[in-house]
Design an enzyme around this catalytic site. Structure first.
Site, PDB file in Angstrom:
ATOM      1  N   HIS A  82       0.988  -1.244   0.093  1.00 34.37           N
ATOM      2  CA  HIS A  82       0.090  -0.010   0.007  1.00 34.37           C
ATOM      3  C   HIS A  82       1.099   1.389   0.200  1.00 34.37           C
ATOM      4  CE1 HIS A  82      -3.778   2.286   0.993  1.00 34.37           C
ATOM      5  NE2 HIS A  82      -2.978   3.101   1.752  1.00 34.37           N
ATOM      6  N   ASP A 161     -14.721   2.710   5.981  1.00 34.76           N
ATOM      7  CA  ASP A 161     -13.700   3.413   5.421  1.00 34.76           C
ATOM      8  C   ASP A 161     -14.204   4.071   4.316  1.00 34.76           C
ATOM      9  OD1 ASP A 161     -11.024   4.479   5.458  1.00 34.76           O
ATOM     10  OD2 ASP A 161     -10.999   3.477   3.689  1.00 34.76           O
ATOM     11  N   ARG A 168     -13.905  12.709   5.034  1.00 32.20           N
ATOM     12  CA  ARG A 168     -12.593  13.395   5.610  1.00 32.20           C
ATOM     13  C   ARG A 168     -12.132  14.186   4.499  1.00 32.20           C
ATOM     14  NH1 ARG A 168      -9.014   8.625   6.719  1.00 32.20           N
ATOM     15  NH2 ARG A 168      -7.471  10.068   7.268  1.00 32.20           N
ATOM     16  N   SER A 183      -7.513   3.823   8.781  1.00 29.87           N
ATOM     17  CA  SER A 183      -7.944   3.774   7.570  1.00 29.87           C
ATOM     18  C   SER A 183      -7.250   2.663   6.603  1.00 29.87           C
ATOM     19  CB  SER A 183      -7.872   5.086   6.589  1.00 29.87           C
ATOM     20  OG  SER A 183      -8.336   5.085   5.273  1.00 29.87           O
ATOM     21  N   LYS A 187      -8.493  -1.616   5.694  1.00 28.27           N
ATOM     22  CA  LYS A 187      -8.633  -1.993   4.358  1.00 28.27           C
ATOM     23  C   LYS A 187      -7.478  -2.999   3.983  1.00 28.27           C
ATOM     24  CE  LYS A 187      -7.726   1.963   2.235  1.00 28.27           C
ATOM     25  NZ  LYS A 187      -8.181   3.247   2.792  1.00 28.27           N
TER      26      LYS A 187
HETATM   27  N1  URA Z   1      -4.707   6.416   2.359  1.00 25.77           N
HETATM   28  C1  URA Z   1      -5.679   5.881   2.929  1.00 25.77           C
HETATM   29  O1  URA Z   1      -5.931   4.700   2.425  1.00 25.77           O
HETATM   30  N2  URA Z   1      -6.257   6.323   4.030  1.00 25.77           N
HETATM   31  C2  URA Z   1      -5.999   7.529   4.544  1.00 25.77           C
HETATM   32  O2  URA Z   1      -6.428   7.931   5.380  1.00 25.77           O
HETATM   33  C3  URA Z   1      -4.816   8.070   3.970  1.00 25.77           C
HETATM   34  C4  URA Z   1      -4.244   7.421   2.917  1.00 25.77           C
END
Ligand code: URA
Length: 424
Positions: A82, A161, A168, A183, A187
């Site tokens: 990620h 999320d 957000r 967040s 995921k």
């Molecule tokens: N990437 C994400 O998946 N979530 C965030 O809050 C910031 C960056």
């Protein structure tokens, strides 16, 4: 429970209980807490923070708001990666085929991008006919068949999320370490890989502006992962200039293909090889150097490139015609000297205005537009040299805004792309 009291509690800097956090997330998802109250709470979290226990409970509640992928029918250790988000970040498109060609299983659920440029899914969708919407079964079958799959995260994964992140994004409450950590980890845990590398981008073009905050975020990410028995590694990488040369969806796919053919930009390949080596070394129990050699060989012998082509074909894409149809404006330098800085945030903003990214979820993306940086930090340029090329369709282009992103000096500066590795 009373949402006003919970907001007040956080506004005063107190710790929220597990029950309060669960109540807030579940009630926001089912619609009984409205956006304005959730925004007030998110803003209080941005200013007052959350400790590790609160962040863990938030992550767990978000994770359980949707489906958790069952990857048990994939043989072997599964890897995922990620990025906290950067300009010109096409790492996944190069990394996944390298890993798969080295025998590592890559199961990656990706997102579309909000902000400067598209996410991995947008980039893949710039390939004609490419199917990003795999069912869980198709996703797992592809990983078993060819060693890798990249699919758009389905609506059922991490429902909380999706709703909270959109809020957000619209209310300037993205930049909070506990909110970013929960967040990302909710995921990643829902995608359920065994080993996860998180590329924590640091610099002017990133969410995290300095190394100190990057280290704090990394600690949260690793410790949350450890709680679920997942191996999480955080690689801190420089985002003070865009990564590689190309910014914009199809342009980034083209750059990824060049990289898989051995023509990758130095900074881009450093990030790709570092992440790949961490994963291969952890899975195969070999040194980082030996793992890196495997990656380099996969580029030299074309096995990574061939894997990419196999992957694109498997998901019905066609890479035979990726030329962009946009107009091109070449920008020449009006300065002489070594480039010491390319303002990543402003380059990202220009790409967004060209149509390469989206401001709200509903916006459409123009896959053809973007920017190529012919010169990068550390390069010497003379007045009249080509600095970059702007691919545009229907926008007026202000060349000086692009030129003003560059800073020069008479002395060459050294750029570090990899800023550190943080692990359990
Ligand atoms: N990437 C994400 O998946 N979530 C965030 O809050 C910031 C960056």
């Amino acid at each position: 429970m009373n949402i006003k009291e919970i907001i007040d509690k956080k506004r005063l800097g107190c710790e929220l209980s597990n029950d309060e956090i669960k109540y807030v997330v579940e009630s926001y998802v089912d619609g009984s807490i409205p956006d304005y109250q959730m925004t007030a709470l998110l803003m209080a979290i941005c200013t007052r923070g959350m400790n590790f226990n609160e962040t863990l409970t938030l992550t767990d509640t978000m994770l359980n708001s949707g489906e958790i992928l069952d990857l048990s029918s994939i043989e072997g250790v599964v890897a995922d990666k990620h990025s906290t988000g950067g300009i010109g970040d096409k790492v996944t498109l190069i990394l996944a085929p390298i890993l798969a060609s080295c025998g590592v299983k890559v199961a990656k659920m990706s997102g579309r991008g909000l902000g400067f440029t598209g996410g991995t899914i947008d980039k893949l969708e710039s390939i004609p006919n490419f199917n990003v919407n795999l069912t869980d079964t198709e996703f797992i079958n592809e990983v078993n068949d060819i060693g890798m799959a990249i699919s758009s995260a389905t609506e059922n994964i991490d429902i909380a999320d999706k709703k909270i992140y959109a809020l957000r994004d619209a209310t300037s409450t993205v930049e909070s370490i506990p909110l970013i950590a929960s967040s990302i980890m909710s995921k990643k845990l829902a995608s359920n890989a065994d080993i996860i590398v998180i590329d924590v981008k640091v610099g002017s073009g990133a969410l995290i502006k300095n190394k100190k905050d990057a280290k704090v975020l990394s600690r949260y990410l690793i410790d949350i992962g450890a709680h679920y028995n997942k191996k999480v590694f955080c690689l801190l990488t420089n985002m003070n200039q865009p990564l590689g040369h190309n910014i914009g969806n199809r342009l980034e796919v083209l750059e990824a293909i060049d990289a898989l053919n051995g023509k990758g930009a130095k900074d881009l390949m450093e990030v790709v090889y570092s992440i790949a080596s961490i994963i291969i070394s952890a899975i195969k129990g070999i040194t980082l150097d030996d793992a890196c050699e495997e990656c380099i060989n996969s580029i030299k012998d074309k096995s990574a490139y061939n894997k990419f082509i196999e992957f694109v074909k498997y998901q019905h894409g066609d890479v035979t015609n990726l030329d962009t149809n946009s107009k091109v404006l070449t920008v020449f330098s009006n300065s002489t000297g070594y480039i010491t800085d390319i303002d990543a945030e402003h380059i990202g903003m220009l790409a967004l205005e060209l149509g390469a990214g989206r401001i709200s979820k509903e916006d459409s993306i123009d896959y053809d537009v973007g920017i190529i940086l012919d010169k990068k930090v550390g390069d010497y340029v003379k007045e009249g040299d080509i600095l970059g090329r702007i691919y545009y369709n229907n926008k007026e282009i202000d060349i000086n805004r692009f030129r003003n992103c560059y800073t020069y000096s008479l002395e060459k500066i050294k750029v570090d792309t990899i800023l550190g590795l943080i692990k359990v």
